[in-house]
Design an enzyme around this catalytic site. Structure first.
Site, PDB file in Angstrom:
ATOM      1  N   ASN A   1       0.867  -1.176   0.000  1.00 17.66           N
ATOM      2  CA  ASN A   1       0.000   0.000   0.000  1.00 17.66           C
ATOM      3  C   ASN A   1       0.910   1.235   0.000  1.00 17.66           C
ATOM      4  O   ASN A   1       1.483   1.579   1.020  1.00 17.66           O
ATOM      5  CB  ASN A   1      -0.886  -0.033   1.259  1.00 17.66           C
ATOM      6  CG  ASN A   1      -1.748   1.208   1.392  1.00 17.66           C
ATOM      7  OD1 ASN A   1      -1.823   2.031   0.481  1.00 17.66           O
ATOM      8  ND2 ASN A   1      -2.410   1.342   2.543  1.00 17.66           N
TER       9      ASN A   1
ATOM     10  N   LYS B   1       0.069   4.216  -0.261  1.00 14.42           N
ATOM     11  CA  LYS B   1      -0.615   5.394   0.300  1.00 14.42           C
ATOM     12  C   LYS B   1      -0.370   6.582  -0.650  1.00 14.42           C
ATOM     13  O   LYS B   1      -0.253   6.370  -1.862  1.00 14.42           O
ATOM     14  CB  LYS B   1      -0.159   5.660   1.735  1.00 14.42           C
ATOM     15  CG  LYS B   1      -0.294   4.404   2.594  1.00 14.42           C
ATOM     16  CD  LYS B   1      -0.158   4.620   4.066  1.00 14.42           C
ATOM     17  CE  LYS B   1      -0.325   3.288   4.777  1.00 14.42           C
ATOM     18  NZ  LYS B   1      -0.294   3.388   6.221  1.00 14.42           N
TER      19      LYS B   1
ATOM     20  N   HIS C   1      -9.740   1.053   5.254  1.00 10.30           N
ATOM     21  CA  HIS C   1      -8.458   1.296   5.920  1.00 10.30           C
ATOM     22  C   HIS C   1      -8.658   2.297   7.062  1.00 10.30           C
ATOM     23  O   HIS C   1      -9.452   3.236   6.942  1.00 10.30           O
ATOM     24  CB  HIS C   1      -7.441   1.840   4.914  1.00 10.30           C
ATOM     25  CG  HIS C   1      -6.050   1.843   5.444  1.00 10.30           C
ATOM     26  ND1 HIS C   1      -5.608   2.807   6.318  1.00 10.30           N
ATOM     27  CD2 HIS C   1      -5.015   0.986   5.267  1.00 10.30           C
ATOM     28  CE1 HIS C   1      -4.351   2.541   6.647  1.00 10.30           C
ATOM     29  NE2 HIS C   1      -3.967   1.435   6.022  1.00 10.30           N
TER      30      HIS C   1
ATOM     31  N   GLU D   1      -7.008   4.724   8.056  1.00  8.71           N
ATOM     32  CA  GLU D   1      -6.775   6.137   7.718  1.00  8.71           C
ATOM     33  C   GLU D   1      -8.022   6.740   7.063  1.00  8.71           C
ATOM     34  O   GLU D   1      -8.327   7.917   7.261  1.00  8.71           O
ATOM     35  CB  GLU D   1      -5.548   6.262   6.801  1.00  8.71           C
ATOM     36  CG  GLU D   1      -4.252   6.057   7.591  1.00  8.71           C
ATOM     37  CD  GLU D   1      -3.100   5.492   6.783  1.00  8.71           C
ATOM     38  OE1 GLU D   1      -3.131   5.526   5.542  1.00  8.71           O
ATOM     39  OE2 GLU D   1      -2.147   4.984   7.427  1.00  8.71           O
TER      40      GLU D   1
ATOM     41  N   GLU E   1      -5.651  -5.002  10.978  1.00 10.54           N
ATOM     42  CA  GLU E   1      -4.637  -3.960  11.159  1.00 10.54           C
ATOM     43  C   GLU E   1      -4.941  -3.170  12.434  1.00 10.54           C
ATOM     44  O   GLU E   1      -5.719  -2.194  12.389  1.00 10.54           O
ATOM     45  CB  GLU E   1      -4.643  -3.003   9.964  1.00 10.54           C
ATOM     46  CG  GLU E   1      -4.320  -3.669   8.647  1.00 10.54           C
ATOM     47  CD  GLU E   1      -3.732  -2.672   7.664  1.00 10.54           C
ATOM     48  OE1 GLU E   1      -2.612  -2.896   7.215  1.00 10.54           O
ATOM     49  OE2 GLU E   1      -4.392  -1.658   7.371  1.00 10.54           O
TER      50      GLU E   1
ATOM     51  N   GLY F   1       2.178   2.142  11.011  1.00 12.14           N
ATOM     52  CA  GLY F   1       3.142   3.241  10.847  1.00 12.14           C
ATOM     53  C   GLY F   1       3.859   3.642  12.125  1.00 12.14           C
ATOM     54  O   GLY F   1       4.513   4.685  12.166  1.00 12.14           O
TER      55      GLY F   1
ATOM     56  N   SER G   1       3.191  -2.196  10.712  1.00 14.65           N
ATOM     57  CA  SER G   1       4.640  -2.205  10.905  1.00 14.65           C
ATOM     58  C   SER G   1       5.312  -3.533  10.544  1.00 14.65           C
ATOM     59  O   SER G   1       6.268  -3.957  11.208  1.00 14.65           O
ATOM     60  CB  SER G   1       4.986  -1.791  12.345  1.00 14.65           C
ATOM     61  OG  SER G   1       4.516  -0.483  12.596  1.00 14.65           O
TER      62      SER G   1
HETATM   63  P1  PGA Z   1       2.579   0.205   7.896  1.00 14.26           P
HETATM   64  O1  PGA Z   1       1.111   0.438   7.278  1.00 14.26           O
HETATM   65  O2  PGA Z   1       3.111  -1.067   7.293  1.00 14.26           O
HETATM   66  O3  PGA Z   1       3.352   1.410   7.488  1.00 14.26           O
HETATM   67  O4  PGA Z   1       2.393   0.079   9.366  1.00 14.26           O
HETATM   68  C1  PGA Z   1       0.229  -0.625   7.093  1.00 14.26           C
HETATM   69  C2  PGA Z   1      -1.043  -0.145   6.464  1.00 14.26           C
HETATM   70  O5  PGA Z   1      -1.414   1.016   6.671  1.00 14.26           O
HETATM   71  O6  PGA Z   1      -1.705  -0.887   5.742  1.00 14.26           O
END
Ligand code: PGA
Length: 258
Positions: free
Chosen positions: A11, A13, A104, A106, A173, A179, A217
């Site tokens: 992803n 983003k 997601h 976010e 998640e 992140g 992460s």
């Molecule tokens: P990350 O993000 O691997 O940077 O923790 C995962 C995600 O948002 O799907």
């Protein structure tokens, strides 16, 4: 033991311009070629989800490599028409995307996406031949207050309300792990994935047959240990997926675990 399909999903983003995305895809393609990759799409799939504006470029690689697929990071819940700024499920399919990330954290947090909106997006995606990568997970507060089961239950039951299709991938998640560099422990992941399978069973899916990925992460240092867990069927990766070498290493760990 049921052999569920494994996934390694990048992803991006809101990162990478077209040239960077193209170089990334070319790098993945040459790694596949170097390793004598013959295609193993029935067992393991690599899915790259760039921003919308690079999907067409990345499609080149999707055509050449069996086992490599494209996904989008979002989709409109509307079919078509006067919805300025939206991109429909049919358009995503048209451009060569076969998957789409929905729900997601976010989007839930910054764009106020509700479970019912997410449900509409999942429905319209399925109607347009896209496979949803449906994200769920609790916040730190919900975890601290013992609301994990309640949260997952609500997200899954509303998100998948009136949906029968089985071509859905779930991604667990935990929001506090995204992140942050703080990966969930094996125990936390196993408990959550088993909880998710039970909830899926409750609403008429076969929880043992649906692939459940972990995200939060994931990197090349923890991927090998996490993919060894029985209930983990792959990863949804943000930060560590931005580097093609890192992402490919994680993919190889999943492949070796099959
Ligand atoms: P990350 O993000 O691997 O940077 O923790 C995962 C995600 O948002 O799907």
């Amino acid at each position: 033991m049921i052999n569920r399909k494994k996934y390694c999903i990048a992803n991006f983003k809101m990162n990478k311009n077209r040239e960077e995305s193209k170089e990334y895809i070319q790098s993945i393609h040459s790694k596949f070629s170097h390793d004598g990759y013959l295609g193993n799409g029935d067992k393991i799939r690599m899915i790259v989800c760039p921003p919308f504006h690079s999907l067409d470029l990345c499609q080149i690689c999707a055509v050449v490599d069996d086992g490599f697929y494209l996904g989008a990071q979002n989709v409109s819940h509307f079919k078509n028409g006067a919805y300025t700024g939206e991109i429909s499920a049919a358009m995503l399919y048209d451009i060569g995307s076969e998957y789409v990330i929905i729900g997601h954290s976010e989007r839930r947090a910054y764009f106020d996406e509700s479970d019912s909106l997410i449900n509409k997006k999942i429905k319209i995606s399925i109607e347009n031949c896209l496979s949803p990568i449906f994200c769920i997970g609790e916040t730190l507060n919900q975890r601290k207050n013992g609301l994990i089961k309640e949260t997952l239950n609500k997200q899954i039951k509303f998100g998948l309300s009136n949906i029968k299709a089985q071509n859905i991938i779930l991604a667990y998640e935990p929001v506090w792990a995204i992140g942050t560099g703080e990966t969930a422990t094996s125990k936390i992941i196993t408990e959550a994935h088993q909880m998710i399978r039970n909830i899926l069973n409750d609403i008429g899916f076969d929880g043992q047959k649906i692939s459940i990925l972990y995200g939060g992460s994931v990197n090349r240092n923890n991927a090998k240990e996490l993919i060894a867990l029985d209930d983990v069927d792959g990863f949804l990766i943000g930060g560590a997926s931005l580097d093609a070498n890192n992402f490919y290493d994680i993919y190889k760990f999943i492949e070796e675990s099959i």
